[in-house]
Design a protein around this motif. Structure first.
Motif, PDB file in Angstrom:
ATOM      1  N   SER A 140      -8.542  52.185   8.495  1.00  0.00           N
ATOM      2  CA  SER A 140      -7.902  51.058   7.821  1.00  0.00           C
ATOM      3  C   SER A 140      -6.492  51.421   7.368  1.00  0.00           C
ATOM      4  N   ALA A 141      -6.320  52.685   6.966  1.00  0.00           N
ATOM      5  CA  ALA A 141      -4.982  53.140   6.579  1.00  0.00           C
ATOM      6  C   ALA A 141      -4.038  53.082   7.766  1.00  0.00           C
ATOM      7  N   THR A 142      -4.555  53.537   8.920  1.00  0.00           N
ATOM      8  CA  THR A 142      -3.742  53.488  10.133  1.00  0.00           C
ATOM      9  C   THR A 142      -3.396  52.050  10.497  1.00  0.00           C
ATOM     10  N   ALA A 143      -4.360  51.160  10.363  1.00  0.00           N
ATOM     11  CA  ALA A 143      -4.122  49.748  10.661  1.00  0.00           C
ATOM     12  C   ALA A 143      -3.091  49.160   9.703  1.00  0.00           C
ATOM     13  N   ALA A 144      -3.184  49.570   8.436  1.00  0.00           N
ATOM     14  CA  ALA A 144      -2.223  49.076   7.446  1.00  0.00           C
ATOM     15  C   ALA A 144      -0.823  49.580   7.750  1.00  0.00           C
ATOM     16  N   GLU A 145      -0.732  50.877   8.104  1.00  0.00           N
ATOM     17  CA  GLU A 145       0.566  51.440   8.470  1.00  0.00           C
ATOM     18  C   GLU A 145       1.150  50.711   9.672  1.00  0.00           C
ATOM     19  N   ARG A 146       0.257  50.452  10.633  1.00  0.00           N
ATOM     20  CA  ARG A 146       0.714  49.773  11.842  1.00  0.00           C
ATOM     21  C   ARG A 146       1.238  48.370  11.515  1.00  0.00           C
ATOM     22  N   ALA A 147       0.524  47.700  10.602  1.00  0.00           N
ATOM     23  CA  ALA A 147       0.944  46.349  10.215  1.00  0.00           C
ATOM     24  C   ALA A 147       2.314  46.379   9.547  1.00  0.00           C
ATOM     25  N   VAL A 148       2.539  47.396   8.700  1.00  0.00           N
ATOM     26  CA  VAL A 148       3.841  47.538   8.034  1.00  0.00           C
ATOM     27  C   VAL A 148       4.939  47.795   9.066  1.00  0.00           C
ATOM     28  N   LEU A 149       4.634  48.683  10.001  1.00  0.00           N
ATOM     29  CA  LEU A 149       5.626  48.995  11.033  1.00  0.00           C
ATOM     30  C   LEU A 149       5.920  47.782  11.910  1.00  0.00           C
ATOM     31  N   GLU A 150       4.864  47.013  12.217  1.00  0.00           N
ATOM     32  CA  GLU A 150       5.052  45.790  13.004  1.00  0.00           C
ATOM     33  C   GLU A 150       5.990  44.836  12.259  1.00  0.00           C
ATOM     34  N   GLU A 151       5.772  44.706  10.955  1.00  0.00           N
ATOM     35  CA  GLU A 151       6.584  43.801  10.150  1.00  0.00           C
ATOM     36  C   GLU A 151       8.037  44.292  10.095  1.00  0.00           C
ATOM     37  N   GLU A 152       8.203  45.600   9.910  1.00  0.00           N
ATOM     38  CA  GLU A 152       9.555  46.163   9.883  1.00  0.00           C
ATOM     39  C   GLU A 152      10.266  45.947  11.216  1.00  0.00           C
ATOM     40  N   PHE A 153       9.510  46.145  12.292  1.00  0.00           N
ATOM     41  CA  PHE A 153      10.118  45.986  13.615  1.00  0.00           C
ATOM     42  C   PHE A 153      10.496  44.533  13.875  1.00  0.00           C
ATOM     43  N   ARG A 154       9.634  43.612  13.418  1.00  0.00           N
ATOM     44  CA  ARG A 154       9.922  42.178  13.584  1.00  0.00           C
ATOM     45  C   ARG A 154      11.193  41.822  12.810  1.00  0.00           C
ATOM     46  N   TRP A 155      11.309  42.367  11.603  1.00  0.00           N
ATOM     47  CA  TRP A 155      12.518  42.109  10.808  1.00  0.00           C
ATOM     48  C   TRP A 155      13.754  42.685  11.509  1.00  0.00           C
ATOM     49  N   LEU A 156      13.614  43.869  12.069  1.00  0.00           N
ATOM     50  CA  LEU A 156      14.719  44.503  12.781  1.00  0.00           C
ATOM     51  C   LEU A 156      15.195  43.623  13.934  1.00  0.00           C
ATOM     52  N   LEU A 157      14.252  43.116  14.730  1.00  0.00           N
ATOM     53  CA  LEU A 157      14.611  42.281  15.891  1.00  0.00           C
ATOM     54  C   LEU A 157      15.206  40.943  15.464  1.00  0.00           C
ATOM     55  N   HIS A 158      14.650  40.341  14.398  1.00  0.00           N
ATOM     56  CA  HIS A 158      15.046  38.981  14.044  1.00  0.00           C
ATOM     57  C   HIS A 158      16.267  38.934  13.132  1.00  0.00           C
ATOM     58  N   ASP A 159      16.443  39.950  12.281  1.00  0.00           N
ATOM     59  CA  ASP A 159      17.514  39.904  11.272  1.00  0.00           C
ATOM     60  C   ASP A 159      18.581  40.987  11.461  1.00  0.00           C
ATOM     61  N   GLU A 160      18.132  42.227  11.451  1.00  0.00           N
ATOM     62  CA  GLU A 160      19.068  43.352  11.506  1.00  0.00           C
ATOM     63  C   GLU A 160      19.912  43.331  12.778  1.00  0.00           C
ATOM     64  N   VAL A 161      19.269  43.060  13.914  1.00  0.00           N
ATOM     65  CA  VAL A 161      20.008  43.053  15.185  1.00  0.00           C
ATOM     66  C   VAL A 161      21.130  42.029  15.143  1.00  0.00           C
ATOM     67  N   HIS A 162      20.838  40.822  14.667  1.00  0.00           N
ATOM     68  CA  HIS A 162      21.867  39.772  14.639  1.00  0.00           C
ATOM     69  C   HIS A 162      22.969  40.098  13.626  1.00  0.00           C
ATOM     70  N   ALA A 163      22.608  40.764  12.540  1.00  0.00           N
ATOM     71  CA  ALA A 163      23.631  41.175  11.568  1.00  0.00           C
ATOM     72  C   ALA A 163      24.602  42.162  12.208  1.00  0.00           C
ATOM     73  N   VAL A 164      24.064  43.092  12.987  1.00  0.00           N
ATOM     74  CA  VAL A 164      24.916  44.073  13.672  1.00  0.00           C
ATOM     75  C   VAL A 164      25.771  43.377  14.741  1.00  0.00           C
ATOM     76  N   LEU A 165      25.177  42.434  15.464  1.00  0.00           N
ATOM     77  CA  LEU A 165      25.936  41.725  16.509  1.00  0.00           C
ATOM     78  C   LEU A 165      27.102  40.949  15.896  1.00  0.00           C
ATOM     79  N   ARG A 166      26.869  40.329  14.729  1.00  0.00           N
ATOM     80  CA  ARG A 166      27.967  39.615  14.048  1.00  0.00           C
ATOM     81  C   ARG A 166      29.075  40.585  13.660  1.00  0.00           C
ATOM     82  N   GLN A 167      28.670  41.728  13.130  1.00  0.00           N
ATOM     83  CA  GLN A 167      29.649  42.744  12.719  1.00  0.00           C
ATOM     84  C   GLN A 167      30.453  43.236  13.921  1.00  0.00           C
ATOM     85  N   LEU A 168      29.775  43.471  15.028  1.00  0.00           N
ATOM     86  CA  LEU A 168      30.454  43.921  16.243  1.00  0.00           C
ATOM     87  C   LEU A 168      31.445  42.876  16.736  1.00  0.00           C
ATOM     88  N   GLN A 169      31.032  41.606  16.728  1.00  0.00           N
ATOM     89  CA  GLN A 169      31.939  40.555  17.188  1.00  0.00           C
ATOM     90  C   GLN A 169      33.185  40.484  16.308  1.00  0.00           C
TER      91      GLN A 169
END
Length: 289
Positions: free
Chosen positions: A6-35
């Motif tokens: 269950s701990a592993t599943a919880a860790e995985r869920a946290v990582l999934e959430e972090e990765f989703r945030w990275l793809l949806h928010d962080e990436v676009h923030a960096v792209l705006r900065q680059l532009q």
């Protein structure tokens, strides 16, 4: 065992959430900065008309060429965007103290291909970023890595065009249209080359002398080089010639220095985003990042 799973599943869920945030928010923030950064870089190449703040015909800038080691060559080059619109050069010939003056014909401009190419690569990088606007949803890390690699390729090419001048043979310099830009025409024993090196505009003047047919020198044609040295030989028409003196003068172009800094910062941002994406790929080797 259940607790560990269950701990592993919880860790995985946290990582999934972090990765989703990275793809949806962080990436676009960096792209705006680059532009934003690359648009600033692009503006440096267009050099907007003074006071307007908008793109238009590039203003003319005069650069005084000189060298701390010699005063044999002095000149003023006028740069207008990616073209030399005027050149005024004085050359003092050491052996007889003769002073030669030559300038561009009024109807001529000389395109600096290095600047033009660098600007085109910046424009291509901006185009790649603009194609992934705020509404675009990145699905995988691999998609982000692919975009970053494409942008970094264009930025590396832009930087390389400024930091790596073309290597030319002496016959290529002699055949260059630059030699026909001047009035009065250049003497037959002079060659001129102009190029960008990093943030500098460089002018090289080669003085030549003809090798006599009965010369005891072994004739070895020089290959390509950014800067040829005295003693370099080449064949032009029916003559064999040797470089007797080389005069190089240069000046700093401040906005090229700005552009190179923008390229470096942008490449670092791209690499940092790639590194963040790669962290997650180590957790799920079976996911197509």
């Amino acid at each position: 065992m259940a607790t560990a799973m269950s701990a592993t599943a919880a860790e995985r869920a946290v990582l999934e959430e972090e990765f989703r945030w990275l793809l949806h928010d962080e990436v676009h923030a960096v792209l705006r900065q680059l532009q934003d950064i690359l648009k600033e870089a692009s503006l440096r190449f267009t050099l907007p008309c003074s006071g307007t703040g908008t793109e238009g015909p590039a203003k003319q800038e005069n650069f005084i060429l000189g060298s701390c080691s010699t005063d044999q060559v002095k000149g003023v080059l006028t740069l207008q965007g990616d073209a030399l619109s005027q050149a005024d050069v004085n050359l003092k010939i050491p052996r007889n103290n003769q002073l030669l003056h030559f300038a561009f014909r009024e109807d001529k401009q000389w395109k600096l291909q290095q600047i033009q190419d660098a600007r085109n690569h910046v424009s291509q990088a901006i185009y790649l970023l603009a194609n992934r606007d705020e509404n675009y949803q990145f699905r995988t890390g691999a998609e982000v890595l692919k975009l970053m690699d494409a942008v970094m390729l264009q930025l590396t090419r832009a930087r390389n065009r400024l930091t790596t001048p073309a290597t030319l043979t002496l016959p290529e310099i002699a055949a260059s249209g630059l030699t026909r830009m001047f009035a009065p025409a250049l003497p037959s024993d002079l060659l001129v080359n102009v190029y960008i090196n990093l943030n500098k505009l460089c002018l090289t003047v080669y003085q030549l002398h003809a090798l006599q047919p009965n010369s005891t020198k072994n004739f070895r044609p020089a290959g390509g080089a950014v800067l040829h040295s005295p003693g370099a030989m080449f064949e032009w028409g029916s003559q064999r010639l040797e470089v007797s003196h080389v005069h190089k003068v240069e000046c700093v172009i401040p906005w090229l220095n700005d552009a190179l800094v923008f390229f470096t910062v942008s490449l670092q941002l791209c690499q940092q985003l790639k590194d963040k994406i790669s962290v997650f790929s180590s957790y799920w080797s079976y996911r197509p990042f």
